[in-house]
Write a protein that holds these residues in place. Sequence first.
Motif, PDB file in Angstrom:
ATOM      1  N   ALA B 185      19.670 162.314  23.578  1.00 15.33           N
ATOM      2  CA  ALA B 185      19.632 163.766  23.401  1.00 15.33           C
ATOM      3  C   ALA B 185      18.479 164.191  22.503  1.00 15.33           C
ATOM      4  O   ALA B 185      18.291 165.377  22.244  1.00 15.33           O
ATOM      5  CB  ALA B 185      20.965 164.258  22.825  1.00 15.33           C
ATOM      6  N   GLY B 186      17.702 163.214  22.010  1.00  9.96           N
ATOM      7  CA  GLY B 186      16.542 163.555  21.192  1.00  9.96           C
ATOM      8  C   GLY B 186      16.881 163.872  19.758  1.00  9.96           C
ATOM      9  O   GLY B 186      16.071 164.443  19.031  1.00  9.96           O
ATOM     10  N   GLU B 187      18.086 163.482  19.325  1.00  6.98           N
ATOM     11  CA  GLU B 187      18.509 163.850  17.962  1.00  6.98           C
ATOM     12  C   GLU B 187      17.860 162.985  16.880  1.00  6.98           C
ATOM     13  O   GLU B 187      17.975 163.294  15.701  1.00  6.98           O
ATOM     14  CB  GLU B 187      20.044 163.754  17.857  1.00  6.98           C
ATOM     15  N   GLN B 188      17.195 161.908  17.284  1.00  8.44           N
ATOM     16  CA  GLN B 188      16.569 160.975  16.341  1.00  8.44           C
ATOM     17  C   GLN B 188      17.483 160.644  15.170  1.00  8.44           C
ATOM     18  O   GLN B 188      17.113 160.801  13.992  1.00  8.44           O
ATOM     19  CB  GLN B 188      15.206 161.523  15.873  1.00  8.44           C
ATOM     20  N   PRO B 189      18.700 160.170  15.478  1.00  6.16           N
ATOM     21  CA  PRO B 189      19.665 159.868  14.407  1.00  6.16           C
ATOM     22  C   PRO B 189      19.255 158.640  13.604  1.00  6.16           C
ATOM     23  O   PRO B 189      18.528 157.783  14.090  1.00  6.16           O
ATOM     24  CB  PRO B 189      20.950 159.563  15.187  1.00  6.16           C
ATOM     25  N   SER B 190      19.710 158.584  12.340  1.00  5.02           N
ATOM     26  CA  SER B 190      19.627 157.353  11.560  1.00  5.02           C
ATOM     27  C   SER B 190      20.856 156.538  11.887  1.00  5.02           C
ATOM     28  O   SER B 190      21.982 156.993  11.658  1.00  5.02           O
ATOM     29  CB  SER B 190      19.658 157.669  10.061  1.00  5.02           C
ATOM     30  N   LEU B 191      20.684 155.335  12.405  1.00  4.91           N
ATOM     31  CA  LEU B 191      21.835 154.557  12.842  1.00  4.91           C
ATOM     32  C   LEU B 191      21.898 153.236  12.085  1.00  4.91           C
ATOM     33  O   LEU B 191      20.921 152.490  12.049  1.00  4.91           O
ATOM     34  CB  LEU B 191      21.737 154.275  14.343  1.00  4.91           C
ATOM     35  N   SER B 192      23.037 152.954  11.488  1.00  3.99           N
ATOM     36  CA  SER B 192      23.236 151.652  10.850  1.00  3.99           C
ATOM     37  C   SER B 192      23.463 150.610  11.933  1.00  3.99           C
ATOM     38  O   SER B 192      23.700 150.932  13.099  1.00  3.99           O
ATOM     39  CB  SER B 192      24.444 151.708   9.925  1.00  3.99           C
ATOM     40  N   THR B 193      23.379 149.349  11.544  1.00  6.34           N
ATOM     41  CA  THR B 193      23.671 148.252  12.466  1.00  6.34           C
ATOM     42  C   THR B 193      25.016 148.469  13.149  1.00  6.34           C
ATOM     43  O   THR B 193      25.147 148.356  14.360  1.00  6.34           O
ATOM     44  CB  THR B 193      23.695 146.937  11.659  1.00  6.34           C
ATOM     45  N   ARG B 194      26.033 148.800  12.360  1.00  8.11           N
ATOM     46  CA  ARG B 194      27.385 148.989  12.884  1.00  8.11           C
ATOM     47  C   ARG B 194      27.459 150.139  13.882  1.00  8.11           C
ATOM     48  O   ARG B 194      28.263 150.118  14.810  1.00  8.11           O
ATOM     49  CB  ARG B 194      28.354 149.247  11.707  1.00  8.11           C
ATOM     50  N   GLU B 195      26.617 151.138  13.662  1.00  9.04           N
ATOM     51  CA  GLU B 195      26.674 152.318  14.544  1.00  9.04           C
ATOM     52  C   GLU B 195      25.952 152.113  15.875  1.00  9.04           C
ATOM     53  O   GLU B 195      26.108 152.899  16.795  1.00  9.04           O
ATOM     54  CB  GLU B 195      26.086 153.533  13.822  1.00  9.04           C
ATOM     55  N   GLY B 251      19.235 145.805  28.224  1.00  9.61           N
ATOM     56  CA  GLY B 251      19.122 146.693  27.086  1.00  9.61           C
ATOM     57  C   GLY B 251      18.181 147.825  27.409  1.00  9.61           C
ATOM     58  O   GLY B 251      17.739 147.974  28.553  1.00  9.61           O
ATOM     59  N   VAL B 252      17.883 148.583  26.379  1.00 16.51           N
ATOM     60  CA  VAL B 252      17.085 149.779  26.611  1.00 16.51           C
ATOM     61  C   VAL B 252      16.240 150.089  25.376  1.00 16.51           C
ATOM     62  O   VAL B 252      16.687 149.900  24.248  1.00 16.51           O
ATOM     63  CB  VAL B 252      18.002 150.969  26.997  1.00 16.51           C
ATOM     64  N   VAL B 253      15.003 150.496  25.625  1.00 18.54           N
ATOM     65  CA  VAL B 253      14.100 150.987  24.579  1.00 18.54           C
ATOM     66  C   VAL B 253      13.877 152.469  24.846  1.00 18.54           C
ATOM     67  O   VAL B 253      13.482 152.847  25.948  1.00 18.54           O
ATOM     68  CB  VAL B 253      12.746 150.258  24.613  1.00 18.54           C
ATOM     69  N   ILE B 254      14.177 153.277  23.867  1.00 19.27           N
ATOM     70  CA  ILE B 254      14.030 154.731  24.031  1.00 19.27           C
ATOM     71  C   ILE B 254      13.129 155.258  22.926  1.00 19.27           C
ATOM     72  O   ILE B 254      13.317 154.931  21.758  1.00 19.27           O
ATOM     73  CB  ILE B 254      15.399 155.446  23.929  1.00 19.27           C
ATOM     74  N   ARG B 255      12.167 156.073  23.292  1.00 20.96           N
ATOM     75  CA  ARG B 255      11.421 156.812  22.281  1.00 20.96           C
ATOM     76  C   ARG B 255      11.508 158.292  22.617  1.00 20.96           C
ATOM     77  O   ARG B 255      11.297 158.690  23.757  1.00 20.96           O
ATOM     78  CB  ARG B 255       9.952 156.404  22.217  1.00 20.96           C
ATOM     79  N   THR B 256      11.858 159.090  21.615  1.00 15.76           N
ATOM     80  CA  THR B 256      11.790 160.532  21.786  1.00 15.76           C
ATOM     81  C   THR B 256      10.731 161.048  20.822  1.00 15.76           C
ATOM     82  O   THR B 256      10.541 160.501  19.736  1.00 15.76           O
ATOM     83  CB  THR B 256      13.143 161.217  21.502  1.00 15.76           C
ATOM     84  N   GLY B 257      10.010 162.062  21.260  1.00 18.50           N
ATOM     85  CA  GLY B 257       8.948 162.580  20.418  1.00 18.50           C
ATOM     86  C   GLY B 257       8.603 164.002  20.790  1.00 18.50           C
ATOM     87  O   GLY B 257       9.071 164.525  21.812  1.00 18.50           O
ATOM     88  N   HIS B 265       7.853 171.064  22.025  1.00 20.07           N
ATOM     89  CA  HIS B 265       8.271 170.400  23.265  1.00 20.07           C
ATOM     90  C   HIS B 265       8.717 168.964  22.996  1.00 20.07           C
ATOM     91  O   HIS B 265       8.033 168.214  22.313  1.00 20.07           O
ATOM     92  CB  HIS B 265       7.120 170.408  24.286  1.00 20.07           C
ATOM     93  N   SER B 266       9.863 168.614  23.552  1.00 19.78           N
ATOM     94  CA  SER B 266      10.427 167.279  23.359  1.00 19.78           C
ATOM     95  C   SER B 266      10.249 166.437  24.619  1.00 19.78           C
ATOM     96  O   SER B 266      10.275 166.953  25.733  1.00 19.78           O
ATOM     97  CB  SER B 266      11.919 167.377  23.051  1.00 19.78           C
ATOM     98  N   HIS B 267      10.104 165.141  24.396  1.00 21.27           N
ATOM     99  CA  HIS B 267       9.914 164.211  25.504  1.00 21.27           C
ATOM    100  C   HIS B 267      10.739 162.967  25.247  1.00 21.27           C
ATOM    101  O   HIS B 267      10.975 162.596  24.103  1.00 21.27           O
ATOM    102  CB  HIS B 267       8.434 163.829  25.629  1.00 21.27           C
ATOM    103  N   LYS B 268      11.136 162.320  26.336  1.00 23.51           N
ATOM    104  CA  LYS B 268      11.886 161.068  26.214  1.00 23.51           C
ATOM    105  C   LYS B 268      11.280 160.039  27.155  1.00 23.51           C
ATOM    106  O   LYS B 268      11.069 160.314  28.336  1.00 23.51           O
ATOM    107  CB  LYS B 268      13.363 161.299  26.558  1.00 23.51           C
ATOM    108  N   ILE B 269      10.974 158.875  26.603  1.00 20.36           N
ATOM    109  CA  ILE B 269      10.485 157.741  27.387  1.00 20.36           C
ATOM    110  C   ILE B 269      11.538 156.655  27.275  1.00 20.36           C
ATOM    111  O   ILE B 269      11.941 156.294  26.173  1.00 20.36           O
ATOM    112  CB  ILE B 269       9.151 157.199  26.820  1.00 20.36           C
TER     113      ILE B 269
END
Lengths: 328, 328
Positions: B185-195, B251-257, B265-269
Amino acid sequence: MSIRVGIYGYGNLGRGIESALRQNPDMTLAAVFTRRDPATLSLSTEGVPAVAAADAPLWRDKIDVMILCGGSAKDLPEQTPALARLFNVVDSFDTHAEIPAHFARVDESAREGGRVATVSVGWDPGMFSLNRFLAGAILPDGADYTFWGKGVSQGHSDAIRRIEGVLDARQYTVPRPEALAAVRAGEQPSLSTREKHTRECFVVAEEGADLSRIEREIKEMPHYFADYDTTVHFISAEELARDHSGIPHGGVVIRTGKTGKAGEHSHKIEYSLSLDSNPEFTASVLVAYARATYRLACEGAVGCKTVFDVPPAYLSPKSHGELLSTLL
Amino acid sequence: MSIRVGIYGYGNLGRGIESALRQNPDMTLAAVFTRRDPATLSLSTEGVPAVAAADAPLWRDKIDVMILCGGSAKDLPEQTPALARLFNVVDSFDTHAEIPAHFARVDESAREGGRVATVSVGWDPGMFSLNRFLAGAILPDGADYTFWGKGVSQGHSDAIRRIEGVLDARQYTVPRPEALAAVRAGEQPSLSTREKHTRECFVVAEEGADLSRIEREIKEMPHYFADYDTTVHFISAEELARDHSGIPHGGVVIRTGKTGKAGEHSHKIEYSLSLDSNPEFTASVLVAYARATYRLACEGAVGCKTVFDVPPAYLSPKSHGELLSTLL
């Protein structure tokens, strides 16, 4: 020292380059070249001159790489070969069938001028091509599929606007969910044009225009719409401005393939883009390849390149050591 | 002429290379090198010799590129530098923190021997690294996220097997759907290992073993499980063989920018892999980079390379003209 970049053509793509350069501190916008009267251009970067396109040769030693922002139909086939004699250049030439001929012409010019030119950069051709290529090199026993959208096709929108009685229009290309699902399931289906995408059109008509004729002309238009299931919505100019003013796009490249002694294991490689602004994303790709183009030139390379030829490391301002320790 | 390939180490990965070579007609398996008694190896390619690893130097002029299939913990740190003096080599060294040191050692050896070595090839490190890199070069103002799974982690499965009372085990790494959704969703969350991930374990215990102790030892194991929400299922050996004998991963690699004058303008790769067989897919990547490694060597290159350094075109047996006309 900062890489001095020229923008040649100041439409949506050129303005996207201008924005993208601000996100790349190792690059500086040196000048914008235009075929319009330079005095009419209002740049958003302070202190940067707008220059008449005809004066570009005078900037030969003041531009490290020129990013060409013209169209593929008429501009780039002339501009890229001409400018590749004088500058390192990058373009987004996207007429797929004409790419080999364009490459050959640009290669000849760039070699004559001792310059590097990288052509057909963007997302398709560009990042989608690179991903189709990589997936095919990894999984030779497989099939790949490209879906575009949901997104605005400028060419199709323009085609609708040329119909009598149409004031404005916006056309979206939409992948069919059932086709996407079949591909993702590894079924490697044979899909006709009609089975892969639908086309959705939002049209502002003149008052009193014959709407059923307009709808028929759209749906029967050869090459553009006749091979697709097309939906036409008539809306007001206000609705068009409110709901359809953006230029979003995107799409997905999927390859499924088999490995093992008897092809007993299946794999799926998927690359997808979801873009709020097609021209700004294309511009961001062009800027990264402009950096690579200049670096290749600094190392003595000459001639025409594509996304297949550029070593990835050249795209980033990061040092090789930093890439190894943070990105590998 | 066909590229003559050696396989060094004949476990899951080595056998995957053997299968992958059959899908690449421009390459031929020349020999398999093993530290076991070569007579005990049963290759699935007719007419190919199994050779004692100690005799590898005798094959110096009969192998164009050697693919190293040992482990990153003990084998590759010694084997890759040693063999890079004699052969062009490719490895899948995957201890991320040690990559710069490994690169430096291999680079020195390969330069001494006048050879090309491509290291840390596979999917992570490898194709995931390349995609993290490309997405970051295109969208500098953004954040990237890597999720692994759902898939089997061999290292974690092995760690469980070392617990007293455990006969066999299979561990799956599973991305949390809510974390994936927030990133997409492009929220760029901070995610811990557990999350980011959960861990799911299927364990076959000895009859009469203390199951609650085993479960506790798994869940509290530092580095491996303590930082995750871990689920433990005790199942029979038959169930493990029936339902968990594969080695899937992905797995998946996601970059939002963001782009635009004010990042409007937001983009997702997004790059994702879904793999029935982790070792066979890794092998397929290694084979493509073996081709590139040999080609670079033919052109006079020497030293250590990574996926960041190899021009993509070298990975494919197709001619440059064919790439331009069919894939760009």
